[in-house]
Enzyme design. Structure first.
Site, PDB file in Angstrom:
ATOM      1  N   ARG A 120       0.614  -1.086   7.272  1.00  0.00           N
ATOM      2  CA  ARG A 120       2.070  -1.046   7.210  1.00  0.00           C
ATOM      3  C   ARG A 120       2.790  -1.101   8.565  1.00  0.00           C
ATOM      4  O   ARG A 120       3.840  -1.757   8.652  1.00  0.00           O
ATOM      5  CB  ARG A 120       2.508   0.171   6.373  1.00  0.00           C
ATOM      6  CG  ARG A 120       2.206  -0.038   4.903  1.00  0.00           C
ATOM      7  CD  ARG A 120       2.210   1.258   4.108  1.00  0.00           C
ATOM      8  NE  ARG A 120       1.055   2.078   4.424  1.00  0.00           N
ATOM      9  CZ  ARG A 120       0.774   3.233   3.853  1.00  0.00           C
ATOM     10  NH1 ARG A 120       1.603   3.707   2.939  1.00  0.00           N
ATOM     11  NH2 ARG A 120      -0.300   3.910   4.189  1.00  0.00           N
ATOM     12  N   GLN A 149     -10.679 -11.673   4.569  1.00  0.00           N
ATOM     13  CA  GLN A 149     -11.251 -10.722   3.612  1.00  0.00           C
ATOM     14  C   GLN A 149     -11.668 -11.467   2.344  1.00  0.00           C
ATOM     15  O   GLN A 149     -10.850 -12.156   1.732  1.00  0.00           O
ATOM     16  CB  GLN A 149     -10.206  -9.669   3.270  1.00  0.00           C
ATOM     17  CG  GLN A 149     -10.770  -8.542   2.449  1.00  0.00           C
ATOM     18  CD  GLN A 149      -9.730  -7.479   2.167  1.00  0.00           C
ATOM     19  OE1 GLN A 149      -8.738  -7.745   1.492  1.00  0.00           O
ATOM     20  NE2 GLN A 149      -9.965  -6.283   2.658  1.00  0.00           N
ATOM     21  N   TYR A 181     -12.477  -3.307  -6.345  1.00  0.00           N
ATOM     22  CA  TYR A 181     -12.736  -4.736  -6.580  1.00  0.00           C
ATOM     23  C   TYR A 181     -14.159  -4.875  -7.119  1.00  0.00           C
ATOM     24  O   TYR A 181     -14.890  -3.887  -7.241  1.00  0.00           O
ATOM     25  CB  TYR A 181     -12.515  -5.523  -5.272  1.00  0.00           C
ATOM     26  CG  TYR A 181     -11.040  -5.756  -4.987  1.00  0.00           C
ATOM     27  CD1 TYR A 181     -10.464  -7.001  -5.169  1.00  0.00           C
ATOM     28  CD2 TYR A 181     -10.212  -4.717  -4.588  1.00  0.00           C
ATOM     29  CE1 TYR A 181      -9.100  -7.220  -4.950  1.00  0.00           C
ATOM     30  CE2 TYR A 181      -8.855  -4.912  -4.365  1.00  0.00           C
ATOM     31  CZ  TYR A 181      -8.310  -6.164  -4.542  1.00  0.00           C
ATOM     32  OH  TYR A 181      -6.965  -6.369  -4.335  1.00  0.00           O
TER      33      TYR A 181
END
Ligand code: FMN
Length: 393
Positions: free
Chosen positions: A350, A104, A174
């Protein structure tokens, strides 16, 4: 033992721009906090080797800054030739474990840490960051050109290091998302105002990365459906943004949500581990700010399974490229439903932090769902000794 339908579409292979994934499960980018000094460490490699060996089709090395000035933490990677050999060891370890490797790429923009980057952060427009107590500088056209080139160099380096795909981070508040969002972009030039202007820089990044890596290389784009605050991006514009990324050369989209510096738990949902986050911080002022204002700065959003599915469907139905689903996938039944209704793959965060073997255990029928309880203490752990599940302590 539970019964997994034989030949479940979740475990069927999938081809993205010539890259064959062994199944439809991708580990979502989850900041590992294992890159001390901005280097690829053995812990980082081992973390992803375990996730790869645990059965995912592809694992994603989480947020790597495209340049030194895009970092939020000192233990975060930034893309430069010095880490090429470490990245190559990373991809070899993941490949040897049978999975593909994605990376990423992004830039923190206005919430970069001034103490880590040693300068005033860059942003779409001047903005005060409550989390950093800093005020960013509005990017000039030269800055925009430089950061576009940084994305191109980072993607080229990633390909050289053996990554099978790149994921451009255009969501979660971002830098690219700060240009898209009316909450952070107040520019008066042709990068601000109407949507076609706000998406100009992010789309140019995708276009130029595509030109650099060639037609046959997977470029995923993680983007927002919604920012989660008044004055932020909403779904109607997100659909048009998805179409713009498609036209710019994206191979696949991953519609997420949230703004790290404003609505950090919107993309996660569940418990807010503010106490654990305060304990994990090194910086005195950040620790103080979080302990005094943490409960206000970090809002609570209840968890629901598949909490982003409605918006993801609307985006999926308006583009021709594959769309992956992320957000609250916990069971094999949910995964089957998502693949059956037309999502190309699912991304899991998660559940794979909770148990790196999660996918293999689903496939063998040993379990049918994750026992992750959204306590979100993994979020605090990434600022301490590296991301881990607190239920294993
Ligand atoms: C500890 C942790 C770190 C994360 N770091 C990132 C990150 O670096 N980049 C990113 O796009 N998303 C990050 N996320 C968000 C996940 O990619 C994902 O969107 C989110 O966890 C929802 O998926 P889940 O319900 O499967 O966990 C992070 C999530 C967690 C729990």
């Amino acid at each position: 033992m539970t019964t997994v339908p034989k030949h479940s579409p979740v475990f069927s292979s999938f081809v993205l721009e010539g890259l064959e994934l062994r199944n439809r499960v991708v580990r979502a980018g989850c900041f590992e906090g294992m890159s001390q000094g901005g280097m690829v460490t053995e812990d980082l490699i081992e973390h992803h080797r375990q996730v790869a060996a645990g059965g995912v089709g592809m694992t994603t090395l989480s947020y790597c800054s495209v340049s030194e000035d895009g970092r939020a933490f000192s233990h975060e990677l930034w893309m430069r030739p010095k880490i090429l050999s470490g990245l190559s060891r990373f991809t070899s370890a993941v490949h040897d474990a049978g999975a593909a490797a994605s990376i990423q790429l992004g830039h923190c923009g206005f919430f970069a840490s001034p103490s880590v980057i040693g300068m005033r952060p860059l942003g779409a427009s001047p903005k005060f960051c409550l989390f950093r107590l800093s005020y960013c500088r509005e990017m000039t056209e030269d800055d925009i050109e430089e950061k576009t080139n940084d994305f191109v160099h980072a993607a080229t380096l990633a390909r050289q290091a053996g990554f099978d795909a790149v994921e451009i981070h255009a969501g979660h508040g971002y830098l690219l998302s700060q240009f898209i969002s009316p909450w952070t972009n107040r520019r008066k030039d042709h990068y601000g105002g109407p949507l076609e202007n706000r998406v100009r820089f992010p789309a140019e990044v995708v276009r130029r990365v595509r030109a650099a890596v060639g037609a046959d290389y997977p470029i995923l784009v993680k983007m927002n459906q919604r920012d989660g605050m008044r004055g932020g991006l909403e779904l109607d514009e997100a659909v048009q943004i998805a179409q713009t990324f498609e036209a710019a050369g994206a191979s696949a989209l991953v519609p997420s949500c949230g703004f790290t510096a404003s609505t950090p738990f919107y993309m996660l949902r569940g418990r807010r581990p503010v106490k654990e986050m305060v304990q994990a911080q090194n910086g005195f002022f950040y620790k103080l700010g979080l302990s005094l204002f943490g409960w206000i700065m970090v809002q609570r959003y209840p968890f629901e399974p598949l909490f982003l599915v409605e918006g993801a469907r609307q985006i999926r139905d308006k583009v021709r490229i594959p769309v992956g689903y992320v957000g609250g996938v916990r069971s094999i039944t949910e995964m089957e439903r998502l693949i059956a209704e037309g999502f190309a793959f699912v991304q899991l965060g998660r559940p794979t932090i909770r148990d790196p073997k999660f996918v293999n255990r689903l496939e063998s029928g040993e379990i049918a769902a994750s026992d992750c309880d959204q306590c979100n203490r993994c979020v605090a752990s990434m600022s301490a000794d590296g991301v881990t599940c607190a239920l294993n302590d």
